[in-house]
Motif scaffolding. Structure first.
Motif, PDB file in Angstrom:
ATOM      1  N   ARG A   1       0.797  -1.229   0.000  1.00 12.33           N
ATOM      2  CA  ARG A   1       0.000   0.000   0.000  1.00 12.33           C
ATOM      3  C   ARG A   1       0.831   1.282   0.000  1.00 12.33           C
ATOM      4  O   ARG A   1       0.378   2.321  -0.480  1.00 12.33           O
ATOM      5  N   THR A   2       2.068   1.215   0.542  1.00 10.73           N
ATOM      6  CA  THR A   2       2.837   2.454   0.718  1.00 10.73           C
ATOM      7  C   THR A   2       4.297   2.372   0.270  1.00 10.73           C
ATOM      8  O   THR A   2       5.015   3.361   0.387  1.00 10.73           O
ATOM      9  N   LEU A   3       4.745   1.208  -0.197  1.00  9.77           N
ATOM     10  CA  LEU A   3       6.158   0.984  -0.522  1.00  9.77           C
ATOM     11  C   LEU A   3       7.052   1.108   0.719  1.00  9.77           C
ATOM     12  O   LEU A   3       8.273   1.166   0.598  1.00  9.77           O
ATOM     13  N   GLY A   4       6.418   1.188   1.896  1.00  7.69           N
ATOM     14  CA  GLY A   4       7.193   1.367   3.121  1.00  7.69           C
ATOM     15  C   GLY A   4       7.654   2.799   3.324  1.00  7.69           C
ATOM     16  O   GLY A   4       8.459   3.070   4.222  1.00  7.69           O
ATOM     17  N   ILE A   5       7.148   3.728   2.510  1.00  9.90           N
ATOM     18  CA  ILE A   5       7.533   5.139   2.607  1.00  9.90           C
ATOM     19  C   ILE A   5       6.451   5.887   3.391  1.00  9.90           C
ATOM     20  O   ILE A   5       5.304   5.953   2.944  1.00  9.90           O
ATOM     21  N   PRO A   6       6.781   6.456   4.549  1.00 11.22           N
ATOM     22  CA  PRO A   6       5.779   7.168   5.348  1.00 11.22           C
ATOM     23  C   PRO A   6       5.157   8.339   4.581  1.00 11.22           C
ATOM     24  O   PRO A   6       5.830   9.015   3.805  1.00 11.22           O
ATOM     25  N   LYS A   7       3.901   8.565   4.787  1.00 10.40           N
ATOM     26  CA  LYS A   7       3.115   9.685   4.252  1.00 10.40           C
ATOM     27  C   LYS A   7       2.992   9.664   2.734  1.00 10.40           C
ATOM     28  O   LYS A   7       1.898   9.603   2.178  1.00 10.40           O
ATOM     29  N   MET A   8       4.109   9.758   2.009  1.00 11.03           N
ATOM     30  CA  MET A   8       4.056   9.895   0.548  1.00 11.03           C
ATOM     31  C   MET A   8       3.863   8.581  -0.184  1.00 11.03           C
ATOM     32  O   MET A   8       3.420   8.564  -1.331  1.00 11.03           O
ATOM     33  N   GLY A   9       4.211   7.465   0.471  1.00  8.59           N
ATOM     34  CA  GLY A   9       4.184   6.175  -0.207  1.00  8.59           C
ATOM     35  C   GLY A   9       2.834   5.813  -0.787  1.00  8.59           C
ATOM     36  O   GLY A   9       2.740   5.332  -1.915  1.00  8.59           O
ATOM     37  N   LYS A  10       1.770   6.057  -0.026  1.00  7.79           N
ATOM     38  CA  LYS A  10       0.442   5.681  -0.510  1.00  7.79           C
ATOM     39  C   LYS A  10       0.043   6.497  -1.737  1.00  7.79           C
ATOM     40  O   LYS A  10      -0.696   6.015  -2.604  1.00  7.79           O
ATOM     41  N   TYR A  11       0.536   7.727  -1.829  1.00  7.64           N
ATOM     42  CA  TYR A  11       0.222   8.555  -2.992  1.00  7.64           C
ATOM     43  C   TYR A  11       1.001   8.105  -4.226  1.00  7.64           C
ATOM     44  O   TYR A  11       0.506   8.199  -5.350  1.00  7.64           O
ATOM     45  N   ILE A  12       2.207   7.602  -4.020  1.00  2.00           N
ATOM     46  CA  ILE A  12       2.980   7.037  -5.135  1.00  2.00           C
ATOM     47  C   ILE A  12       2.251   5.818  -5.692  1.00  2.00           C
ATOM     48  O   ILE A  12       2.078   5.683  -6.910  1.00  2.00           O
ATOM     49  N   ILE A  13       1.819   4.931  -4.783  1.00  2.00           N
ATOM     50  CA  ILE A  13       1.101   3.726  -5.203  1.00  2.00           C
ATOM     51  C   ILE A  13      -0.237   4.077  -5.836  1.00  2.00           C
ATOM     52  O   ILE A  13      -0.587   3.575  -6.915  1.00  2.00           O
ATOM     53  N   GLY A  14      -1.015   4.928  -5.175  1.00  3.93           N
ATOM     54  CA  GLY A  14      -2.343   5.281  -5.681  1.00  3.93           C
ATOM     55  C   GLY A  14      -2.296   5.992  -7.015  1.00  3.93           C
ATOM     56  O   GLY A  14      -3.090   5.701  -7.920  1.00  3.93           O
ATOM     57  N   THR A  15      -1.345   6.920  -7.173  1.00  2.00           N
ATOM     58  CA  THR A  15      -1.220   7.662  -8.428  1.00  2.00           C
ATOM     59  C   THR A  15      -0.741   6.760  -9.553  1.00  2.00           C
ATOM     60  O   THR A  15      -1.237   6.839 -10.683  1.00  2.00           O
ATOM     61  N   SER A  16       0.213   5.880  -9.252  1.00  2.00           N
ATOM     62  CA  SER A  16       0.701   4.960 -10.286  1.00  2.00           C
ATOM     63  C   SER A  16      -0.401   4.003 -10.719  1.00  2.00           C
ATOM     64  O   SER A  16      -0.475   3.623 -11.890  1.00  2.00           O
ATOM     65  N   ALA A  17      -1.290   3.633  -9.781  1.00  2.00           N
ATOM     66  CA  ALA A  17      -2.414   2.759 -10.130  1.00  2.00           C
ATOM     67  C   ALA A  17      -3.369   3.465 -11.087  1.00  2.00           C
ATOM     68  O   ALA A  17      -3.868   2.871 -12.046  1.00  2.00           O
ATOM     69  N   ILE A  18      -3.619   4.756 -10.837  1.00  2.00           N
ATOM     70  CA  ILE A  18      -4.496   5.530 -11.720  1.00  2.00           C
ATOM     71  C   ILE A  18      -3.870   5.680 -13.108  1.00  2.00           C
ATOM     72  O   ILE A  18      -4.544   5.522 -14.130  1.00  2.00           O
ATOM     73  N   ILE A  19      -2.570   5.987 -13.143  1.00  2.00           N
ATOM     74  CA  ILE A  19      -1.870   6.120 -14.422  1.00  2.00           C
ATOM     75  C   ILE A  19      -1.877   4.791 -15.168  1.00  2.00           C
ATOM     76  O   ILE A  19      -2.099   4.734 -16.380  1.00  2.00           O
ATOM     77  N   PHE A  20      -1.636   3.712 -14.410  1.00  2.00           N
ATOM     78  CA  PHE A  20      -1.641   2.370 -15.005  1.00  2.00           C
ATOM     79  C   PHE A  20      -3.004   2.068 -15.615  1.00  2.00           C
ATOM     80  O   PHE A  20      -3.103   1.525 -16.718  1.00  2.00           O
ATOM     81  N   PHE A  21      -4.061   2.453 -14.891  1.00  2.00           N
ATOM     82  CA  PHE A  21      -5.433   2.211 -15.340  1.00  2.00           C
ATOM     83  C   PHE A  21      -5.824   3.116 -16.510  1.00  2.00           C
ATOM     84  O   PHE A  21      -6.312   2.657 -17.539  1.00  2.00           O
ATOM     85  N   LEU A  22      -5.590   4.427 -16.364  1.00  2.00           N
ATOM     86  CA  LEU A  22      -6.083   5.389 -17.346  1.00  2.00           C
ATOM     87  C   LEU A  22      -5.242   5.465 -18.612  1.00  2.00           C
ATOM     88  O   LEU A  22      -5.771   5.676 -19.707  1.00  2.00           O
ATOM     89  N   MET A  23      -3.926   5.293 -18.474  1.00  2.00           N
ATOM     90  CA  MET A  23      -3.059   5.568 -19.620  1.00  2.00           C
ATOM     91  C   MET A  23      -2.277   4.357 -20.124  1.00  2.00           C
ATOM     92  O   MET A  23      -2.244   4.100 -21.322  1.00  2.00           O
ATOM     93  N   LEU A  24      -1.649   3.631 -19.219  1.00  2.00           N
ATOM     94  CA  LEU A  24      -0.775   2.544 -19.666  1.00  2.00           C
ATOM     95  C   LEU A  24      -1.576   1.398 -20.291  1.00  2.00           C
ATOM     96  O   LEU A  24      -1.267   0.947 -21.401  1.00  2.00           O
ATOM     97  N   ILE A  25      -2.605   0.933 -19.586  1.00  2.00           N
ATOM     98  CA  ILE A  25      -3.399  -0.180 -20.119  1.00  2.00           C
ATOM     99  C   ILE A  25      -4.187   0.253 -21.349  1.00  2.00           C
ATOM    100  O   ILE A  25      -4.208  -0.456 -22.362  1.00  2.00           O
ATOM    101  N   THR A  26      -4.824   1.416 -21.256  1.00  2.00           N
ATOM    102  CA  THR A  26      -5.650   1.875 -22.390  1.00  2.00           C
ATOM    103  C   THR A  26      -4.809   2.153 -23.632  1.00  2.00           C
ATOM    104  O   THR A  26      -5.238   1.863 -24.750  1.00  2.00           O
ATOM    105  N   SER A  27      -3.617   2.715 -23.458  1.00  2.00           N
ATOM    106  CA  SER A  27      -2.752   2.958 -24.625  1.00  2.00           C
ATOM    107  C   SER A  27      -2.294   1.640 -25.229  1.00  2.00           C
ATOM    108  O   SER A  27      -2.182   1.511 -26.456  1.00  2.00           O
ATOM    109  N   GLY A  28      -2.042   0.630 -24.371  1.00  2.00           N
ATOM    110  CA  GLY A  28      -1.648  -0.688 -24.880  1.00  2.00           C
ATOM    111  C   GLY A  28      -2.761  -1.336 -25.683  1.00  2.00           C
ATOM    112  O   GLY A  28      -2.515  -1.927 -26.741  1.00  2.00           O
ATOM    113  N   VAL A  29      -3.999  -1.212 -25.191  1.00  4.05           N
ATOM    114  CA  VAL A  29      -5.147  -1.765 -25.914  1.00  4.05           C
ATOM    115  C   VAL A  29      -5.327  -1.040 -27.249  1.00  4.05           C
ATOM    116  O   VAL A  29      -5.634  -1.659 -28.271  1.00  4.05           O
TER     117      VAL A  29
END
Length: 363
Positions: A127-155
């Motif tokens: 959930r956080t990469l073990g990074i306090p405070k900012m880690g969850k935003y790195i994971i959450g933002t990368s998940a959104i990018i993965f969903f909105l841009m990486l997967i859709t561009s691949g399709v």
């Protein structure tokens, strides 16, 4: 159009190299965590298992919980009744210790083991990469990018190449040369798993941006005063916490009690429809009570808004439990796919780069 396609390919490439690496880590840790209940139960039978636990009545569980509260009241942070793989009762103490007790006799069974701690740390990394405070935003933002841009561009790239020959786009030629087989692995895994990956990424980012998700899900809400009415009707005075426990609900099982952290905090009681892991919707209830026993219902699946009901399903969707064992197996396999896509995609990038260098040398 040619320029647009080139731009999409570049976006897909650079997002794959950066965001894809984080997605690979999230996928691997998530895959392992899918089987956390079974693994921890198998490794900790003394702490987590009880014979004939299905025959233990709810009233018995509550009585033993009350007995433990009387014994350890001032030192308890939260008490967790049998839930999922844990058939015993656990107490999380304010000093950080977590101990397990028999749900009927309240016999002390032991402290939290290394394997239980391992999975807790694994979840934190996921959930956080073990990074306090900012880690969850790195994971959450990368998940959104993965969903909105990486997967859709691949399709989009796949569709652009195989729209007129879908059968070819779904084929994997194992006997082909290395370069071709690597490309086939990338395209086939990407297209076969794009729906599960989208669902996992979309549901995963909820845990970082839950407030924004609920606000967006508000479009599904209808004017509903049921919960407000329920809150008013359930604002009752009970003389003690014990009486509140035994009178609070008949339709749900008490999952956990969160104790006040200071003089102004209230108790929070969380309920679940089923103590064991089952397919289907996740139905919960949460109430808050003062030290004097004034009780207020904060949420209840039966009367919650549609947005809250939908939001409650992100966890079982993310981990696959909403679809039972099939869903969990699918999520487990899907967790390895980002790593496969990252490795095969990176190899495609290196091959193209080497090809470009050779052309320059020849020129």
């Amino acid at each position: 159009m040619v320029l647009f396609n080139k731009t999409i390919r570049k976006i897909h490439l650079w997002l794959g190299i950066t965001c894809g690496l984080i997605a690979s880590f999230s996928g691997l840790t998530g895959s392992l965590y899918v089987w956390q209940p079974e693994i921890t139960a198998a490794l900790n039978p003394k702490l987590l298992k009880v014979e004939n636990n299905e025959n233990i009545k709810e009233e018995t569980l509550l009585k033993s919980a009350v007995s433990l509260i009387k014994t350890h009241n001032d030192s308890i942070d939260k008490i967790i009744l049998p839930y999922r793989e844990q058939q015993t009762t656990a107490i999380q103490f304010k000093n950080g210790k977590k101990c397990y007790y028999h749900p009927v006799t309240t016999e002390f069974l032991g402290e939290k083991s290394a394997s239980i701690s391992f999975f807790e740390n694994l979840l934190n990394l996921h959930r956080t990469l073990g990074i306090p405070k900012m880690g969850k935003y790195i994971i959450g933002t990368s998940a959104i990018i993965f969903f909105l841009m990486l997967i859709t561009s691949g399709v989009y790239i796949w569709w652009n190449a195989y729209a007129n020959n879908l059968k070819q786009g779904l084929k994997l030629k194992w006997k082909a040369k290395k370069k071709k087989r690597n490309y086939d692995l990338h395209k086939v895994f990407g297209i076969y798993f794009f729906i599960p990956l989208i669902m996992i990424a979309f549901s995963g980012s909820y845990f970082t941006y839950s407030a924004s998700y609920k606000k967006a899900l508000g479009i599904f809400d209808r004017p509903n005063n049921n919960l407000t009415a329920l809150q008013k009707n359930n604002s009752k005075d009970f003389s003690t916490l014990n009486e509140t426990l035994f009178n609070s609900n008949e339709d749900y099982a008490l999952r956990a009690i969160y104790f006040p952290k200071d003089g102004t905090d209230n108790y929070r009681l969380r309920y679940i429809k089923n103590r064991s892991i089952k397919a289907g919707y996740r139905k919960t209830k949460e109430i808050e009570i003062t030290k004097n026993g004034l009780r207020t219902t904060l949420s209840d699946f039966k009367s919650d808004s549609n947005s809250n009901r939908i939001a409650a399903q992100f966890y079982p969707i993310h981990i696959g439990e909403i679809a039972g064992i099939f869903g969990r197996v699918l999520v487990f396999i899907s967790g390895f796919v980002p790593l496969v896509l990252f490795i095969t995609g990176f190899r495609i990038f290196l091959l193209k780069k080497n090809r470009g260098l050779k052309r320059k040398c020849v020129g």
